[in-house]
Design an enzyme around this catalytic site. Structure first.
Site, PDB file in Angstrom:
ATOM      1  N   LYS A 183      -0.406   4.471   9.262  1.00 20.90           N
ATOM      2  CA  LYS A 183       0.216   4.743   7.957  1.00 20.90           C
ATOM      3  C   LYS A 183      -0.828   4.955   6.865  1.00 20.90           C
ATOM      4  O   LYS A 183      -0.784   5.938   6.117  1.00 20.90           O
ATOM      5  CB  LYS A 183       1.134   3.590   7.573  1.00 20.90           C
TER       6      LYS A 183
ATOM      7  N   THR B 117       0.854  -1.189   0.000  1.00 20.17           N
ATOM      8  CA  THR B 117       0.000   0.000   0.000  1.00 20.17           C
ATOM      9  C   THR B 117       0.889   1.237   0.000  1.00 20.17           C
ATOM     10  O   THR B 117       1.758   1.380   0.860  1.00 20.17           O
ATOM     11  CB  THR B 117      -0.913   0.008   1.237  1.00 20.17           C
TER      12      THR B 117
ATOM     13  N   LYS C 234      -6.580   1.522  -3.720  1.00 21.79           N
ATOM     14  CA  LYS C 234      -6.286   0.936  -2.412  1.00 21.79           C
ATOM     15  C   LYS C 234      -6.370   1.986  -1.310  1.00 21.79           C
ATOM     16  O   LYS C 234      -6.899   1.716  -0.218  1.00 21.79           O
ATOM     17  CB  LYS C 234      -4.901   0.289  -2.412  1.00 21.79           C
TER      18      LYS C 234
END
Length: 297
Positions: free
Chosen positions: A239, A95, A171
């Site tokens: 994150k 990601t 994503k």
């Protein structure tokens, strides 16, 4: 097909094993001795550095934590690029920000390598079963070269376009939903416990009613079991929701719910829970309310 699977964490380990089950020759790459040993017990070969994969490897599946790790494993001083066959396919499923995906694709093209921007979803269970969802973008040649790998690890492959970065954009959008759903699931369970309800009954009612979500059903089961094993850790959503906020700034699109959810994950991490399963963002609510979670008496 000789495949290097870089990153043998909760998702990467399962994906690498799915490739083995499909009959591919797979070399796992991970600095963790425990992760390498687990993959070798499943019948694979494992090395500590990407630079140690077999010469002439034809495909690389990257399931590292972030873009920096992906870049280092591919093109860094101990990266695998010099070991790859001409025209090898890089399937990068970490990601990351769309700009990072585009930069990696450009570097791959400069070295004569194919690149598929291919983030995944489904968790460790889907990875082990070979039924992940892949949200991918890249040229048709990259999709064709990646097909044997994708057939082994995915139940559904979405083709989002020919340009790297579209998969990463999808994503990040997905992670907005995932992070908010986990945070609100924890909020609802914390409120129910504080108000005096039995958490087992709360779980039963919600999972059989209209308020349910995949994340509530999956993650609150971890809370009920007291299982903090990090199938996906709190720090991952610190994150990933940061990526959501950055993409939203670039697009000038407000994301107030994602921003609030990120603060809850940050709070849980600050309390020392960053390495625990992301369901335990509920610890942030516990700190504010004094509730006892199931199994704590």
């Amino acid at each position: 097909m000789t495949i290097a699977a870089i990153g043998l964490g909760s998702m990467g380990q399962g994906a690498a094993r799915s490739l083995l089950k499909a009959g591919h020759a797979v070399v796992g790459v991970d600095p963790s001795p425990a992760a390498r040993a687990a993959f070798e017990q499943a019948g694979g070969t494992a090395v500590a550095r990407a630079a140690d994969i077999p010469q002439g490897t034809t495909a690389v599946l990257v399931l590292t934590v972030n873009a920096a790790q992906a870049r280092a494993s591919l093109f860094g001083p101990e990266g695998c690029a010099p070991r790859l066959a001409p025209g090898a396919i890089l399937i990068v499923s970490a990601t990351m920000a769309p700009a990072d995906a585009r930069a990696l694709a450009a570097d791959a093209a400069a070295q004569g390598l194919l690149y598929l921007d291919a983030p995944v979803s489904g968790g460790s269970k889907a990875a082990n079963a070979g039924t992940m969802t892949v949200m991918a973008s890249g040229p048709e040649a990259a999709f064709a070269a990646a097909a044997p790998v994708l057939d082994a690890v995915a139940a559904k492959v979405w083709k989002l376009g020919a340009e790297a970065g579209l998969g990463a954009t999808m994503k990040v959008t997905h992670q907005l939903l995932a992070g908010v759903h986990i945070a609100v699931a924890a909020e609802a369970m914390a409120l129910a416990i504080k108000a005096g309800l039995d958490p087992e009954q709360v779980y039963g009612v919600v999972t059989g009613a209209a308020g349910n979500s995949w994340m509530f059903e999956n993650r609150m089961a971890h809370v009920l079991a007291g299982d903090e094993t990090p199938h996906s850790a709190v720090n991952i959503f610190v994150k990933d929701l940061g990526l959501v906020e950055a993409m939203a700034r670039d697009a000038q699109s407000p994301v107030p719910l994602a921003a609030q959810a990120m603060q809850l994950f940050i709070a849980a991490a600050a309390q020392g829970h960053g390495g625990k399963d992301d369901a335990f963002v509920i610890r942030a609510y516990q700190a504010m309310t004094g509730i006892k979670l199931p199994g704590e008496g």
